[in-house]
Design an enzyme around this catalytic site. Structure first.
Site, short mmCIF file in Angstrom:
data_model
loop_
_atom_site.label_atom_id
_atom_site.label_comp_id
_atom_site.label_asym_id
_atom_site.label_seq_id
_atom_site.Cartn_x
_atom_site.Cartn_y
_atom_site.Cartn_z
CD GLU A 56 4.28 0.60 6.92
OE1 GLU A 56 5.19 0.89 7.71
OE2 GLU A 56 3.85 1.40 6.06
CG ASP A 97 -0.25 0.12 2.54
OD1 ASP A 97 0.72 -0.63 2.75
OD2 ASP A 97 -0.67 0.94 3.38
#
Length: 410
Positions: free
Chosen positions: A176, A81
């Protein structure tokens, strides 16, 4: 496709931005677009067990090719991400080849300029091939540089069987950037003894220490009444909250601290005159320092409330993550082997502390000791984000050499 650059340029064009306000996992389904591609590419490389689970994690195993037994199983981990701070849609990467040190003006927004002296480590990159976005998006090097490097290292090991190594585990995580990257990881299924996140900055750096982190939520219950008849009755929760914020010492705020100094940082305020909620993050490198700051914030809250005798407040502390050095100090070989890999490549390894956290913080306390090694990403979470192709290539070499060293030492 073979080079780390080719992989990186492909990955950054896939929008994988996570969403802190989502209650799904992963927080955005588009993160799986990249994860599914990674599984497909791993299978093409002969990594037979590569798969994407229902939570958006990619698991894969590169089997040992060594005759030795007892080689620790090593995991390499990066997150797919990108930050919610700047859009990651329609990224147009640009490779500035053999950069000569001149200002890099990003074409889609000429106000976005990379200049030596303004961006950390940029002055070390003259002669390198620098990758940027076009000025209206982030680049996504955080952490697609790490993803591309791990993938390129897997390809290298798969095509160079003369390099002996033990069992290697690959883990690509979602979310994350919104603090949920390890929330549903299955370490038993992963089956690794030690790990390395590949999510750091400058070449030759290894980070084995992070902040310890807590969240604090203060819920203030004031006394509401009609403002026209409020004399000696109204105790406005918003004003109480404002007084708490005004009483915070500047010396322990993020804007006034550096190095190993921790801080108290308000991140959200909401409410009406009857009820207000303040949210904070508390950071320090030691548990003692963390608890001292929480006690100070509680003392400030209590002092303010004494001015409002009919109001109350709830003070809730939530543990977020802890300094991974507490775990890594028990397993010094993890850091030592990474440093040795860098030294063999002519680097001068630098040990750093992170004024933040990584997936490695949580993984370490979950049972997978896991420092963070460099990926070459810089100016992350911004439209000026950049990475050097040569630095990414060095990261691939370090990953390969870490695998080799664990096998040699077994």
């Amino acid at each position: 496709m073979s080079s780390v650059l080719d992989r990186f340029l492909q990955y950054v064009k896939i929008d994988t931005q996570s969403d802190p306000d989502s209650d799904t996992f992963p927080s955005t389904s588009k993160q799986k677009d990249l994860s599914e591609l990674l599984v497909s590419q791993l299978l093409e490389l002969g990594v037979q067990d590569a798969h994407l689970d229902e939570h958006g994690y990619v698991y894969a195993t590169v089997p040992s090719n060594s005759d030795k037994t007892g080689i620790p199983v090593i995991c390499f981990c990066s997150h797919v991400d990108t930050s919610p701070d700047v859009t990651g849609a329609n990224v147009k990467p640009i490779v500035h080849k053999n950069w000569n040190g001149a200002d890099i003006i990003l074409p889609d927004d000429p106000t976005q300029v990379l200049r030596i002296g303004e961006l950390h480590d940029l002055d070390q990159q003259i002669g390198h091939d620098i990758v940027t976005a076009s000025g209206t998006t982030l680049l996504g090097a955080d952490n697609k540089a790490g993803v591309a490097e791990i993938m390129a290292a897997v390809e290298f090991l798969q095509t160079h069987p003369e390099i002996k190594h033990g069992t290697i585990k690959i883990l690509f995580t979602p979310d994350e950037e919104v603090g949920r990257g390890t929330e549903k990881v299955d370490l038993e299924k992963l089956g690794a003894d030690f790990g390395y996140t590949v999510d750091g900055e400058a070449v030759g750096t290894l980070e084995d220490e992070t902040f310890s982190a807590d969240g604090v939520k203060i819920t203030i219950h004031g006394v509401s009444t009609h403002p026209g008849y409020a004399l000696d009755k109204l105790e406005n929760a918003l004003k109480i909250a404002g007084n708490i914020l005004a009483a915070l010492p500047r010396a322990i705020s993020p804007e006034a601290t550096k190095d190993k100094e921790g801080f108290i940082h308000p991140v959200q305020m909401e409410g009406i005159q009857e009820k207000a909620v303040l949210s904070f993050i508390i950071r320090d490198f030691t548990a003692t320092g963390l608890h001292e700051k929480e006690a100070l914030l509680k003392e400030i809250t209590d002092d303010v409330l004494r001015q409002f005798p009919n109001s109350t407040a709830e003070f809730k502390v939530t543990e977020q993550y802890r300094n991974m050095k507490e775990v890594l100090d028990l397993h010094p070989e993890v850091t030592e082997n990474a440093f040795l890999a860098m030294k063999r490549l002519g680097m001068n390894p630098v040990q750093r502390s992170i004024r933040g956290g990584t997936d490695g913080s949580r993984l370490s306390f979950m049972g997978l000791p896991c420092p963070n090694i460099f990926a070459g990403e810089h100016a992350f979470h911004s439209r000026l984000e950049w990475v050097s192709v040569q630095d990414m290539e060095k990261a691939v070499e370090v990953i390969v050499n870490i695998c080799r060293i664990w096998e040699e030492k077994a």
